[in-house]
Design an enzyme around this catalytic site. Structure first.
Site, PDB file in Angstrom:
ATOM      1  N   GLU A  85       0.853  -1.267   0.008  1.00 28.76           N
ATOM      2  CA  GLU A  85      -0.013  -0.098   0.293  1.00 28.76           C
ATOM      3  C   GLU A  85       0.848   1.291   0.128  1.00 28.76           C
ATOM      4  O   GLU A  85       1.679   1.466   0.839  1.00 28.76           O
ATOM      5  CB  GLU A  85      -1.082   0.159   1.284  1.00 28.76           C
ATOM      6  N   ASP A 103      -5.146  -4.771  -8.003  1.00 27.85           N
ATOM      7  CA  ASP A 103      -6.590  -3.806  -7.709  1.00 27.85           C
ATOM      8  C   ASP A 103      -6.229  -2.634  -7.653  1.00 27.85           C
ATOM      9  O   ASP A 103      -6.478  -1.697  -6.695  1.00 27.85           O
ATOM     10  CB  ASP A 103      -7.073  -4.499  -6.520  1.00 27.85           C
TER      11      ASP A 103
HETATM   12  C1  LIG Z   1      -8.892  -0.285  -5.015  1.00 27.70           C
HETATM   13  S1  LIG Z   1      -7.913   0.062  -3.619  1.00 27.70           S
HETATM   14  C2  LIG Z   1      -7.536  -1.438  -2.904  1.00 27.70           C
HETATM   15  C3  LIG Z   1      -8.765  -2.234  -2.293  1.00 27.70           C
HETATM   16  C4  LIG Z   1      -8.265  -3.574  -1.745  1.00 27.70           C
HETATM   17  N1  LIG Z   1      -7.552  -4.435  -2.724  1.00 27.70           N
HETATM   18  C5  LIG Z   1      -9.669  -4.471  -1.480  1.00 27.70           C
HETATM   19  O1  LIG Z   1      -9.848  -5.110  -2.257  1.00 27.70           O
HETATM   20  O2  LIG Z   1      -9.884  -4.102  -0.185  1.00 27.70           O
HETATM   21  C6  LIG Z   1      -6.451   0.628  -4.166  1.00 27.70           C
HETATM   22  C7  LIG Z   1      -5.313   1.078  -3.126  1.00 27.70           C
HETATM   23  O3  LIG Z   1      -4.141   1.233  -3.893  1.00 27.70           O
HETATM   24  C8  LIG Z   1      -3.313   2.253  -3.164  1.00 27.70           C
HETATM   25  N2  LIG Z   1      -2.354   2.418  -4.282  1.00 27.70           N
HETATM   26  C9  LIG Z   1      -2.449   3.422  -5.227  1.00 27.70           C
HETATM   27  N3  LIG Z   1      -1.114   3.323  -6.030  1.00 27.70           N
HETATM   28  C10 LIG Z   1      -0.311   2.386  -5.601  1.00 27.70           C
HETATM   29  C11 LIG Z   1       0.607   1.735  -5.778  1.00 27.70           C
HETATM   30  N4  LIG Z   1       1.395   2.170  -6.923  1.00 27.70           N
HETATM   31  N5  LIG Z   1       1.111   0.758  -5.137  1.00 27.70           N
HETATM   32  C12 LIG Z   1       0.268   0.150  -4.063  1.00 27.70           C
HETATM   33  N6  LIG Z   1      -0.725   0.860  -3.708  1.00 27.70           N
HETATM   34  C13 LIG Z   1      -1.215   1.884  -4.471  1.00 27.70           C
HETATM   35  C14 LIG Z   1      -4.364   3.404  -2.988  1.00 27.70           C
HETATM   36  O4  LIG Z   1      -3.906   4.199  -2.166  1.00 27.70           O
HETATM   37  C15 LIG Z   1      -5.702   2.478  -2.441  1.00 27.70           C
HETATM   38  O5  LIG Z   1      -5.522   2.055  -1.150  1.00 27.70           O
END
Ligand SMILES: C[S@@+](CC[C@H](N)C(=O)[O-])C[C@H]1O[C@@H](n2cnc3c(N)ncnc32)[C@H](O)[C@@H]1O
Length: 298
Positions: free
Chosen positions: A123, A180
């Protein structure tokens, strides 16, 4: 940096599709005793309060998980029953359709994985990564207090797109990757394709699950096509399921989403054939609601 916070969307129709598929996929992979390595490249905070400020402002769960909780459980397809029971598990004794907590992908994965399995959660947003670490620590302590050995867990405040270089292939040669992203930056679509391309080169037998939004943007439209090309070039089976809950262009909010899997469990397509019409029936908001289900090699 980012404005996307998953807490606003927890338990919505996209989470219902994604988490139902995730649970069924993981259950299949856990039929073997050999250690499984799971990488959740975009983890979020892991657990969400549906009565908290974020979720109650948007109320998206009311059109998602809540609709399923309102149905008699025996009417649900087995995969949906499993998902609903898992969500209820995170709500203790509370029954009925009012939920306090919604488990995100990290909580669901952690709940199902065994002591020999590895779970890595990336994250990038520091505030969410801190919340994720706290939530996961609580879940680990809870599991230990109930006498079961939790999986081996790492919470990483880092870019999930880069993590495949470090973690694939896993030593056990058995793995699941969930990708995701929030797709708030247009370049995320291209990064997903690059990630899957690189992952298949490093670890061709891994199981890959990509969630994406169905929105009026050509990058979103092209994403499943590009993933199909990658899977077919690598000679791998794939499965693609979409759920649309309403007509897109004129309405606010996300109209639909898709899950694209490479090397999916062979039983998943048949199960989704039961699940998707039920989701359209219960989560559909207008005459444009519908689903698609296609695959190759299954
Ligand atoms: C759609 S949410 C994830 C939801 C989670 N997978 C679930 O199903 O409960 C996407 C998350 O990715 C984080 N994020 C954005 N860019 C990222 C990156 N390059 N690497 C890791 N996390 C990232 C965002 O802050 C956000 O919390």
């Amino acid at each position: 940096m980012f404005s996307y916070r998953h807490a606003f969307h927890a338990g919505n129709h996209a989470d219902v599709l994604k988490h139902t598929v995730l649970i069924a996929t993981l259950r299949h992979l856990l039929q073997k005793d050999t250690a499984l390595a799971v990488l959740d490249t975009h983890a979020g905070t892991g657990l969400y309060r549906l009565d908290g400020d974020f979720a109650s402002t948007s109320g998206e769960a009311a059109h998602g998980i809540t609709r399923l909780l309102e149905q008699p459980e025996q009417a649900l397809a087995p995969m949906l029953q499993d998902y609903v029971q898992m969500v209820r598990h995170f709500n203790g004794e509370r029954q009925g359709s009012k939920l306090r907590n919604y488990p995100g992908s990290p909580a669901l994965l952690h709940h199902l994985l065994r002591g020999q399995d590895h779970l890595r959660l990336c994250e990038l947003l520091p505030v969410d990564a801190r919340a994720l670490a706290g939530n996961m620590l609580q879940l680990q302590e809870l599991q230990q207090s109930m006498g079961s050995k939790p999986c081996q867990l790492q919470v990483l405040t880092e870019d999930g797109f880069a993590a495949v270089k470090r973690f694939l292939p896993p030593p056990s040669r058995r793995g699941l990757l969930l990708c995701d992203p929030s797709y708030e930056i247009k370049s995320d679509y291209g990064k997903v394709v690059a990630l899957i391309d690189e992952s298949l080169r490093r670890f061709a037998t891994g199981c890959y699950a990509v969630w994406y939004p169905i929105v009026a943007r050509h990058e979103a439209h092209d994403l499943p096509k590009r993933l199909k090309v990658l899977a077919e070039k690598a000679g791998k089976n794939w499965l693609h399921a979409t759920l649309t809950v309403k007509g897109g262009r004129q309405l606010a909010g996300l109209p639909g989403s898709g899950m694209f899997l490479i090397n999916p469990p062979y039983v998943l397509k048949e199960s989704l054939g039961q699940v998707l019409p039920q989701l359209v029936q219960w989560l559909g908001q207008d005459k444009y609601a519908g689903f698609t289900l296609e695959s190759a090699g299954l």
